[in-house]
Scaffold this motif. Sequence first.
Motif, PDB file in Angstrom:
ATOM      1  N   GLN A 183      -2.797  -7.315  -4.677  1.00  0.00           N
ATOM      2  CA  GLN A 183      -3.460  -6.400  -3.750  1.00  0.00           C
ATOM      3  C   GLN A 183      -4.803  -6.990  -3.332  1.00  0.00           C
ATOM      4  OE1 GLN A 183      -3.633  -2.366  -5.218  1.00  0.00           O
ATOM      5  NE2 GLN A 183      -1.525  -2.393  -5.945  1.00  0.00           N
ATOM      6  N   PRO A 184      -4.806  -7.983  -2.452  1.00  0.00           N
ATOM      7  CA  PRO A 184      -6.069  -8.639  -2.085  1.00  0.00           C
ATOM      8  C   PRO A 184      -6.972  -7.779  -1.206  1.00  0.00           C
ATOM      9  CG  PRO A 184      -4.260  -9.530  -0.805  1.00  0.00           C
ATOM     10  CD  PRO A 184      -3.648  -8.617  -1.810  1.00  0.00           C
ATOM     11  N   SER A 185      -6.456  -6.727  -0.597  1.00  0.00           N
ATOM     12  CA  SER A 185      -7.283  -5.859   0.241  1.00  0.00           C
ATOM     13  C   SER A 185      -7.720  -4.597  -0.474  1.00  0.00           C
ATOM     14  CB  SER A 185      -6.513  -5.481   1.510  1.00  0.00           C
ATOM     15  OG  SER A 185      -6.236  -6.623   2.287  1.00  0.00           O
TER      16      SER A 185
ATOM     17  N   ALA B 280      -1.726   3.967  11.921  1.00  0.00           N
ATOM     18  CA  ALA B 280      -2.466   3.188  10.932  1.00  0.00           C
ATOM     19  C   ALA B 280      -1.546   2.589   9.879  1.00  0.00           C
ATOM     20  CB  ALA B 280      -3.530   4.066  10.258  1.00  0.00           C
ATOM     21  N   ASP B 281      -0.495   3.313   9.489  1.00  0.00           N
ATOM     22  CA  ASP B 281       0.361   2.855   8.400  1.00  0.00           C
ATOM     23  C   ASP B 281       1.484   1.941   8.859  1.00  0.00           C
ATOM     24  OD1 ASP B 281      -1.183   4.289   6.682  1.00  0.00           O
ATOM     25  OD2 ASP B 281       0.245   5.910   6.359  1.00  0.00           O
ATOM     26  N   LEU B 282       2.128   2.271   9.981  1.00  0.00           N
ATOM     27  CA  LEU B 282       3.327   1.542  10.414  1.00  0.00           C
ATOM     28  C   LEU B 282       3.182   0.899  11.780  1.00  0.00           C
ATOM     29  CD1 LEU B 282       6.025   4.109   9.228  1.00  0.00           C
ATOM     30  CD2 LEU B 282       5.159   2.104   8.011  1.00  0.00           C
ATOM     31  N   GLY B 283       2.044   1.046  12.435  1.00  0.00           N
ATOM     32  CA  GLY B 283       1.778   0.334  13.669  1.00  0.00           C
ATOM     33  C   GLY B 283       2.643   0.794  14.832  1.00  0.00           C
TER      34      GLY B 283
ATOM     35  N   HIS C 155      -4.372  -3.939  12.466  1.00  0.00           N
ATOM     36  CA  HIS C 155      -2.956  -4.218  12.174  1.00  0.00           C
ATOM     37  C   HIS C 155      -2.109  -3.524  13.233  1.00  0.00           C
ATOM     38  CE1 HIS C 155      -4.404  -5.389   8.139  1.00  0.00           C
ATOM     39  NE2 HIS C 155      -5.136  -4.287   8.218  1.00  0.00           N
ATOM     40  N   PRO C 156      -2.067  -4.046  14.473  1.00  0.00           N
ATOM     41  CA  PRO C 156      -1.465  -3.265  15.563  1.00  0.00           C
ATOM     42  C   PRO C 156       0.048  -3.147  15.505  1.00  0.00           C
ATOM     43  CG  PRO C 156      -2.163  -5.411  16.360  1.00  0.00           C
ATOM     44  CD  PRO C 156      -2.634  -5.318  14.956  1.00  0.00           C
ATOM     45  N   TRP C 157       0.755  -4.121  14.975  1.00  0.00           N
ATOM     46  CA  TRP C 157       2.207  -4.107  15.099  1.00  0.00           C
ATOM     47  C   TRP C 157       2.890  -3.380  13.942  1.00  0.00           C
ATOM     48  CZ3 TRP C 157       4.481  -4.986  19.487  1.00  0.00           C
ATOM     49  CH2 TRP C 157       3.843  -5.792  20.450  1.00  0.00           C
ATOM     50  N   VAL C 158       2.539  -3.722  12.726  1.00  0.00           N
ATOM     51  CA  VAL C 158       3.233  -3.139  11.570  1.00  0.00           C
ATOM     52  C   VAL C 158       2.320  -2.264  10.732  1.00  0.00           C
ATOM     53  CG1 VAL C 158       4.950  -4.959  11.437  1.00  0.00           C
ATOM     54  CG2 VAL C 158       2.779  -5.231  10.231  1.00  0.00           C
ATOM     55  N   GLY C 159       1.049  -2.148  11.084  1.00  0.00           N
ATOM     56  CA  GLY C 159       0.144  -1.284  10.353  1.00  0.00           C
ATOM     57  C   GLY C 159      -0.285  -1.862   9.015  1.00  0.00           C
ATOM     58  N   ALA C 160      -0.995  -1.051   8.267  1.00  0.00           N
ATOM     59  CA  ALA C 160      -1.485  -1.461   6.951  1.00  0.00           C
ATOM     60  C   ALA C 160      -0.505  -1.135   5.842  1.00  0.00           C
ATOM     61  CB  ALA C 160      -2.827  -0.783   6.661  1.00  0.00           C
ATOM     62  N   GLY C 161       0.691  -0.663   6.174  1.00  0.00           N
ATOM     63  CA  GLY C 161       1.672  -0.284   5.168  1.00  0.00           C
ATOM     64  C   GLY C 161       1.643   1.206   4.925  1.00  0.00           C
ATOM     65  N   ALA C 162       2.772   1.758   4.506  1.00  0.00           N
ATOM     66  CA  ALA C 162       2.859   3.191   4.238  1.00  0.00           C
ATOM     67  C   ALA C 162       1.824   3.594   3.201  1.00  0.00           C
ATOM     68  CB  ALA C 162       4.260   3.552   3.748  1.00  0.00           C
ATOM     69  N   GLU C 163       1.109   4.674   3.500  1.00  0.00           N
ATOM     70  CA  GLU C 163       0.016   5.164   2.652  1.00  0.00           C
ATOM     71  C   GLU C 163      -1.105   4.130   2.517  1.00  0.00           C
ATOM     72  OE1 GLU C 163      -0.676   7.985   1.355  1.00  0.00           O
ATOM     73  OE2 GLU C 163       1.131   9.129   0.946  1.00  0.00           O
ATOM     74  N   GLY C 164      -1.152   3.173   3.423  1.00  0.00           N
ATOM     75  CA  GLY C 164      -2.206   2.168   3.354  1.00  0.00           C
ATOM     76  C   GLY C 164      -3.512   2.612   3.975  1.00  0.00           C
ATOM     77  N   TYR C 165      -3.500   3.726   4.694  1.00  0.00           N
ATOM     78  CA  TYR C 165      -4.720   4.209   5.339  1.00  0.00           C
ATOM     79  C   TYR C 165      -5.816   4.468   4.323  1.00  0.00           C
ATOM     80  CZ  TYR C 165      -7.888   7.713   7.281  1.00  0.00           C
ATOM     81  OH  TYR C 165      -8.999   8.420   7.634  1.00  0.00           O
ATOM     82  N   ALA C 166      -5.472   5.036   3.168  1.00  0.00           N
ATOM     83  CA  ALA C 166      -6.491   5.396   2.177  1.00  0.00           C
ATOM     84  C   ALA C 166      -7.272   4.184   1.693  1.00  0.00           C
ATOM     85  CB  ALA C 166      -5.827   6.101   0.986  1.00  0.00           C
TER      86      ALA C 166
ATOM     87  N   SER D 165       7.612  -1.775   4.368  1.00  0.00           N
ATOM     88  CA  SER D 165       6.169  -1.995   4.507  1.00  0.00           C
ATOM     89  C   SER D 165       5.510  -2.376   3.192  1.00  0.00           C
ATOM     90  CB  SER D 165       5.508  -0.738   5.075  1.00  0.00           C
ATOM     91  OG  SER D 165       5.561   0.335   4.147  1.00  0.00           O
ATOM     92  N   ILE D 166       6.220  -2.269   2.083  1.00  0.00           N
ATOM     93  CA  ILE D 166       5.675  -2.735   0.805  1.00  0.00           C
ATOM     94  C   ILE D 166       5.323  -4.212   0.883  1.00  0.00           C
ATOM     95  CG2 ILE D 166       6.257  -3.072  -1.643  1.00  0.00           C
ATOM     96  CD1 ILE D 166       8.045  -0.632  -1.461  1.00  0.00           C
ATOM     97  N   VAL D 167       6.066  -4.962   1.693  1.00  0.00           N
ATOM     98  CA  VAL D 167       5.865  -6.416   1.766  1.00  0.00           C
ATOM     99  C   VAL D 167       4.484  -6.751   2.311  1.00  0.00           C
ATOM    100  CG1 VAL D 167       6.763  -8.553   2.770  1.00  0.00           C
ATOM    101  CG2 VAL D 167       8.341  -6.743   2.041  1.00  0.00           C
ATOM    102  N   TRP D 168       4.025  -6.033   3.321  1.00  0.00           N
ATOM    103  CA  TRP D 168       2.731  -6.343   3.943  1.00  0.00           C
ATOM    104  C   TRP D 168       1.661  -5.285   3.679  1.00  0.00           C
ATOM    105  CZ3 TRP D 168       7.054  -5.032   6.947  1.00  0.00           C
ATOM    106  CH2 TRP D 168       7.001  -3.789   7.581  1.00  0.00           C
ATOM    107  N   SER D 169       1.930  -4.337   2.836  1.00  0.00           N
ATOM    108  CA  SER D 169       0.998  -3.226   2.633  1.00  0.00           C
ATOM    109  C   SER D 169      -0.265  -3.685   1.906  1.00  0.00           C
ATOM    110  CB  SER D 169       1.684  -2.122   1.821  1.00  0.00           C
ATOM    111  OG  SER D 169       0.780  -1.083   1.521  1.00  0.00           O
ATOM    112  N   VAL D 170      -1.389  -3.055   2.252  1.00  0.00           N
ATOM    113  CA  VAL D 170      -2.637  -3.309   1.542  1.00  0.00           C
ATOM    114  C   VAL D 170      -2.659  -2.588   0.196  1.00  0.00           C
ATOM    115  CG1 VAL D 170      -3.902  -3.662   3.691  1.00  0.00           C
ATOM    116  CG2 VAL D 170      -3.791  -1.380   2.686  1.00  0.00           C
ATOM    117  N   GLN D 171      -1.758  -1.636  -0.002  1.00  0.00           N
ATOM    118  CA  GLN D 171      -1.648  -0.890  -1.252  1.00  0.00           C
ATOM    119  C   GLN D 171      -0.153  -0.712  -1.541  1.00  0.00           C
ATOM    120  OE1 GLN D 171      -4.536   0.115  -2.754  1.00  0.00           O
ATOM    121  NE2 GLN D 171      -3.610   1.044  -4.562  1.00  0.00           N
ATOM    122  N   PRO D 172       0.521  -1.758  -2.031  1.00  0.00           N
ATOM    123  CA  PRO D 172       1.989  -1.701  -2.147  1.00  0.00           C
ATOM    124  C   PRO D 172       2.498  -0.651  -3.115  1.00  0.00           C
ATOM    125  CG  PRO D 172       1.103  -3.688  -3.172  1.00  0.00           C
ATOM    126  CD  PRO D 172      -0.012  -3.061  -2.423  1.00  0.00           C
TER     127      PRO D 172
END
Length: 884
Positions: free
Chosen positions: A747-749, A459-462, A423-434, A121-128
């Motif tokens: 980190q564009p988000s 939220a994190d992994l969809g 982000h329904p399928w893969v989420g915002a990335g691990a720990e991306g909820y914050a 999930s680092i690849v698509w995370s909002v907070q890698p």
Amino acid sequence: MSAPVAPADPPIAVLPRAAGRVAGPRMPAGSASAPPPAQGASVLSSWAPALVVAGGLCLIVFFAGGGLMLGRMTGVEMALTLGSGAAVALLLLRSAPRLSARYGLTTFALLAALAVLTALSIVWSVQPDDSYRDAGRMLAYTAFFGASVALARALPVRWPAVLGGAVIAAVVVCGYALLTKIFPDQLDANDVYARLRAPYSYWNAIGLTAAMGAIGCMWLGARRSGHALLSALAYPAMGLMLLTLMLAYSRGALVALALGVALWLSMVPLRLRGAAVLIAGAAGAGAVVAWDFSTHALSSDGVALGARTAAGHRLGVLAAAMLMLLCLTGLAVGFLTARRPPSQAARRRAGAVLLAMLALSALAVAGALAASHRGFTGTIGHGLHTLTDPHAPVPSNTPGRLTAVGSVRARYWNEALKVFQAHPWVGAGAEGYATARLRYRTETLDVRHAHGFIVQTMADLGLIGLALVLTLFAAFMAAASRCAMPLDGRGSRLLARGAARTSRWSSRWPYLGQLGGRLPDRGPEPYSAERVGMLTLFCLVVVFGIHSFADWTWYVPGDACVALLCAGWLAGRGPLTPALPGAHPGEAPGEEVARRRGRRTLWGTGGPAPLGWQRSSSAAAVARLRGLAFGRADARARLRATSSALAGAWRESLQARPRALSLAGVALAAALLAAWAEWQPQRSEDARQSALALLAHDPRAALARAQSAVDRDPLSAQALFAVARAQQLSGRQGLATKTLQRAVRLQPSNPETWLALGEDELALTLAGAGSPRSALGALSAAIYLNPESIAPELIARGDPEAIAIQNDYVRALRASASAPVKPRGALGAPKRAARPPVPARVCPRGCAGRRRAAARAGATPRPTPRSPAGRTGRATRSSSTTKR
């Protein structure tokens, strides 16, 4: 209420050869003349494993705390990974478990798959960078779970050490938490809250520790085997658990304990014994809790230290009296039941009394609800609405919150569901909820987790992560049913019916039956001590799971490691050995013989536990070593025996099992690689802090240190901020702007990256060398991603960061409005600073957040001094965010 026991004094049964591995170590021929272990060896073999387990769990609790500090978490993760890898390697070399028995491997593989998904999930995370750190935590958890599975397969009779160690650790942790309230001036002088929260700095975490410890105390006091003194100590331990739980004001832990107790009483036949421990502990703790709640100095926040100290000393006197009284109660109960066990009629009467008490309690609760002004159904409906309403009032930190329904969790769950919808399928990335929640929040609370494992996973992994978690849960339940299912006559019939139905499915889908392993074919059999212990471990895991449904304790290592240890043992244990004919419920195989011969061990094992030695000449030397260690032999004899036993055992192990040697090498290599990956974020943070310390007097050296921080963790935006600040002070403004643009692309988000770029562009604009529109665009993106950063209540309170962001936006807006518009291609037109475009992830569906941010940004700012220092002075999220 209790299972019937067999007739007294049946003939001593001979252990079959298959059960010899459980009742005692299998010795080769010629070793029968080895001297039996001394009494000291038996005592040490019973105490030492439980103390080792308790010591390890206590170290995790007191070192990691709540799991929010990066440095402490890195040390714990590396220790768990390396220790688990070394344990698995040693067990592979010494015990050589059969690879054909796949007990626990499916559950371990699914947990490892969840760790791999977290890393991907680092690849698509909002907070890698946060996803990278969470991947390290998942690697440590997976390694610890794998080591627990390996221990259960290699040392199956050491299950009392797991339960005993968990109980001892809970007693130590809860005792320390209570001491912080008894001696606040010595242990926790800066804490202004009335709720217990040490050593986790989080009250619900200590409440969960007490709830899991209470389940273990029921097993300890209800068992029929083991030392009588330890069974009596379960009474004061239960009082300590319940007192700690109530003083933590943890409603979630209280509900989890109630459901766990109900499950234990429904599965374990020792109901009267367990109920006696629970009722006695509740009576003793209830009196102390009532006095505590009526004392203002102990039940209110912000009380002066002197008043809290004086009241705490009185609380300590009452707690000590409670523990002494409960200890005497436990001794009296044990003495009376040992001399004259209750008859079957007395047990039935006691069970009827307990059922009547439960029925009267339910009727009293129903009557109170019906007598309320909303009525029975109206009160329940109002409670459900308050529980799920994001705008419901939050109860204060007083004892009254134990009867309140409202909670702030509804807001966090609502935000998590909005992140999941985006982000329904893969989420915002691990720990991306914050980070992702900042666009949707409507208040200024700063939290990192959604206070719920399911919504956090969504939220994190969809949907992919949720499906993997549900599959993991199903695999664990199937694996745990091999040893934790209560098999009496009725259970066997139900199992036979289920097996008949699943046989049709297995013929169509052969791989479906291999998900959790094949259930053994067993007939009606009495409850042994190990079966009762496995059921207790299962209830303990259930308590943790129920509490994690409504809280973030999955991220607290002290609680999560206890649950992982118990779950791994259940998954890897496999089918249990049938109990001996004539054994009491709660007695393990071999304890009937030990009881008749007058021997009793501390934790209920009927003899020395097998260590998995192979049939070799070194096994006899090891057996002789156990006798020499506690005899009168001199030091030289012990040293020679030790060296010969270990050298022979290791030599034969390495020569006879090349496959085990290769697997052990793979386990060690994987542990070293995982520990190295877990260390990198902390190395990067250390280099960043060193760079910030060098900025004042040596910017060039600071730049080198900051660049090394980026090299160690390329995903860290904070390290890039440090590089940009060092480049600014070194006179390389153009490079600093490009570095901040790189952080935005990374980190564009994340609103912090846009805010750092906007502050840099604004500083250049005020100096006459930048573009006001670039500064305005970056600051607008930061405010859009986090509208509450300039909330009116923050500005009214004088929050310096909110005021600074508001002022920067207004300055950029005015500079952009007053800047002359020149046609394209005009000579002498200044170059516009390059800025990466706003990606699609920054602008999700809906513009409510944008309109709210624009309305707030147009408010009149309050002036405050502002220097273009950037974002480098802020601590990392993992070490500074306050949990609520």
